[in-house]
Design an enzyme around this catalytic site. Sequence first.
Site, PDB file in Angstrom:
ATOM      1  N   TYR A 170       3.298  -3.253   2.173  1.00 10.41           N
ATOM      2  CA  TYR A 170       2.690  -2.636   0.983  1.00 10.41           C
ATOM      3  C   TYR A 170       2.045  -3.733   0.121  1.00 10.41           C
ATOM      4  CZ  TYR A 170       2.401  -1.022  -3.800  1.00 10.41           C
ATOM      5  OH  TYR A 170       1.951  -0.768  -5.067  1.00 10.41           O
ATOM      6  N   LYS A 228      -2.029  -4.743  -0.736  1.00 10.56           N
ATOM      7  CA  LYS A 228      -2.577  -4.998  -2.081  1.00 10.56           C
ATOM      8  C   LYS A 228      -3.226  -6.389  -2.122  1.00 10.56           C
ATOM      9  CE  LYS A 228      -1.342  -1.218  -4.303  1.00 10.56           C
ATOM     10  NZ  LYS A 228      -2.315  -0.298  -4.907  1.00 10.56           N
ATOM     11  N   SER A 252      -0.313  -4.893  -7.624  1.00  7.86           N
ATOM     12  CA  SER A 252       1.140  -4.799  -7.806  1.00  7.86           C
ATOM     13  C   SER A 252       1.790  -6.174  -7.817  1.00  7.86           C
ATOM     14  CB  SER A 252       1.731  -3.964  -6.660  1.00  7.86           C
ATOM     15  OG  SER A 252       3.136  -4.088  -6.618  1.00  7.86           O
TER      16      SER A 252
END
Length: 339
Positions: free
Chosen positions: A149, A153, A125
Amino acid sequence: MSYILVTGGTGYIGSHMVVKLIEAGYSPVIFDNFSNSKRTVLDRIEKITGKRPPLVVGDIRDEKALEDLFTQYKIDSVINFAGRKAVGESESDPLLYFSYNVEGTIVLLRVMKKFNVKEFIFSSSATVYGDPGYDEFDESTPLAPINNYGLSKWMIEEVLRKLFRAEPDWSIAILRYFNPVGAHESGLIGEDPNGIPNNLMPFISQVAVGRRPCLKVFGNDYETRDGTGARDYIHVEDLADGHLDALRVLNHKPQLITVNLGTGSNTTVLELVKAFEKMSGRNIPYEICPRRPGDKAAYWTNPTLAHELLGWTAKRGIEKMCEDTWRWQMMNPNGYPDE
Ligand code: WQD
């Protein structure tokens, strides 16, 4: 017969990928725990393609379930979509994110190694970049995630880079998504967030269909064309095409490639609202609210490397993204039916 394992294959991006794989002549097998999707997606995939891919229900942290799957199906390659992806939830429940996203991917890679399956495409991402102090990112932009988050990643990317350094016979593609939106042209599959949508496009389409009364615009005092946040929205079908191109480029040749998947353009919140109103003929009431913590004013990608490495460029513009989202939303005003 050999298969492409698609973890999270009944999710938003995963389901569009499964359709593309079938249409490109591959045989996907889906591994999913339905934590953020519904079984009915399988019926929709069958309705679109005429084929019903095999489904194994399980959690990517369950090593035994994965070993059983690799024993039952001859897996050629793995595309890993399974993961939690809500920024706010990642801040309130970091353990869930590091367990599910990081631990889960490590378990998956360990089982792949055990079965000598070494081709892996990872759903990363743009949030791994954080805020570098400028708006146009490329693959050399420093990695500095600012939420758990994005950190999860980034951690998985580091695992892949270290794995490749130790075992250079792997064939790995790290694909960093910008803002995926849109839906399959049939209107049968699309984005179906649980509860109140975190993201802009599904919120706009739920207002348009009458499910929500009003859009909250998080800040209009940013240094952008109209003061609202600007993002690089990419049609989910373009995103899936990028994965097909990555699969073809990897072709089981030892390598690790890292590619941003975005259009290179950007659209503000109010520009997206206006585009959606124009396309749907619906009014989208909104109110200006305070900025959302953690938001960056604007970011988009320079898409050069994706074109050079994958021969890929995004083909669908904002109008098409709105058109396909609206068709999905009108056909599924309350999302997928509950089981
Ligand atoms: C876009 C713009 C908001 C909602 C996140 C994740 C990213 C990826 C995509 C998973 C911003 C504004 C939003 C609303 C608004 N997710 N907005 N009202 O934050 O760019 O990216 O989702 O892979 O990793 O970080 O997307 O759609 O939430 O926000 O004004 O109700 O819309 O402030 O400017 P974001 P978003």
